[in-house]
Design a protein around this motif. Sequence first.
Motif, PDB file in Angstrom:
ATOM      1  N   TRP A 170       0.921  -1.146   0.031  1.00 28.30           N
ATOM      2  CA  TRP A 170      -0.032   0.033  -0.104  1.00 28.30           C
ATOM      3  C   TRP A 170       0.894   1.287  -0.053  1.00 28.30           C
ATOM      4  O   TRP A 170       1.929   1.136   0.545  1.00 28.30           O
ATOM      5  CB  TRP A 170      -0.777  -0.067   1.170  1.00 28.30           C
ATOM      6  CG  TRP A 170      -1.906  -0.757   1.075  1.00 28.30           C
ATOM      7  CD1 TRP A 170      -2.941  -0.928   0.167  1.00 28.30           C
ATOM      8  CD2 TRP A 170      -2.611  -1.664   1.918  1.00 28.30           C
ATOM      9  NE1 TRP A 170      -3.972  -1.836   0.167  1.00 28.30           N
ATOM     10  CE2 TRP A 170      -4.019  -2.247   1.456  1.00 28.30           C
ATOM     11  CE3 TRP A 170      -2.526  -2.178   3.460  1.00 28.30           C
ATOM     12  CZ2 TRP A 170      -4.762  -3.014   2.122  1.00 28.30           C
ATOM     13  CZ3 TRP A 170      -3.312  -3.107   3.901  1.00 28.30           C
ATOM     14  CH2 TRP A 170      -4.382  -3.361   3.450  1.00 28.30           C
ATOM     15  N   TRP A 202      -9.375   0.206   7.960  1.00 27.75           N
ATOM     16  CA  TRP A 202      -9.069  -0.074   6.570  1.00 27.75           C
ATOM     17  C   TRP A 202      -8.771  -1.606   6.442  1.00 27.75           C
ATOM     18  O   TRP A 202      -8.831  -2.568   5.733  1.00 27.75           O
ATOM     19  CB  TRP A 202      -8.024   0.451   5.912  1.00 27.75           C
ATOM     20  CG  TRP A 202      -7.739   0.286   4.592  1.00 27.75           C
ATOM     21  CD1 TRP A 202      -6.519  -0.589   4.000  1.00 27.75           C
ATOM     22  CD2 TRP A 202      -8.455   0.640   3.460  1.00 27.75           C
ATOM     23  NE1 TRP A 202      -6.604  -0.660   2.627  1.00 27.75           N
ATOM     24  CE2 TRP A 202      -7.684  -0.055   2.375  1.00 27.75           C
ATOM     25  CE3 TRP A 202      -9.627   1.397   3.178  1.00 27.75           C
ATOM     26  CZ2 TRP A 202      -8.132  -0.018   0.852  1.00 27.75           C
ATOM     27  CZ3 TRP A 202     -10.019   1.312   1.851  1.00 27.75           C
ATOM     28  CH2 TRP A 202      -9.381   0.797   0.813  1.00 27.75           C
ATOM     29  N   THR A 250     -10.562  -4.931   4.872  1.00 30.35           N
ATOM     30  CA  THR A 250      -9.659  -5.728   3.865  1.00 30.35           C
ATOM     31  C   THR A 250      -9.676  -7.038   4.208  1.00 30.35           C
ATOM     32  O   THR A 250      -9.984  -7.923   3.508  1.00 30.35           O
ATOM     33  CB  THR A 250      -8.532  -5.115   3.512  1.00 30.35           C
ATOM     34  OG1 THR A 250      -8.622  -3.643   3.357  1.00 30.35           O
ATOM     35  CG2 THR A 250      -7.610  -5.711   2.539  1.00 30.35           C
TER      36      THR A 250
END
Length: 163
Positions: free
Chosen positions: A75, A91, A95
């Motif tokens: 990322w 997040w 995910t």
Amino acid sequence: MTDHVEGGRPITVIAIPEAVTPVAPPPPMTPPPAATARPASDRSRLRRPDSVMSITGQWPVPQVIVYYREMKIAWGREAIAALGKTEFMKWLFITFVWTPPDPTVAFTNAHYEGSLFARNAVLFGTFYNTFGKDDSGPVMLGSLGWAELIRNVARIELIYNDG
């Protein structure tokens, strides 16, 4: 031993014991000849398992590798820093962990806040080019100074046991 050069940047000087003969690295893109290659036993003896391999080029690289169980995802470093730790944890929850109870249910903060993940998940970081004794290897990441930490982290490991 740490010295300072012009500009105030610290330089770490490492002494090599006399019994160990340093081997010059081969030129880039050229495999070393078999006769001069170090045996595997020497390589494993000289490299710490928790260290980050030297990265050629400019640091920081734009990506951070995030590990969770057998998965690894790259990322953007700036995006992770801008999110802050709490939003980044959400997040990661979305995910890796969260599945909607019904396909029509959209994610809300209540899903995260009421989860075991919010209470039990922990992040560990391995830093690039560490200078301190206590910041080598995986170190638990706190939320204070998150953007500063992310500037120098090479790897993030998410530790979460859901059972």
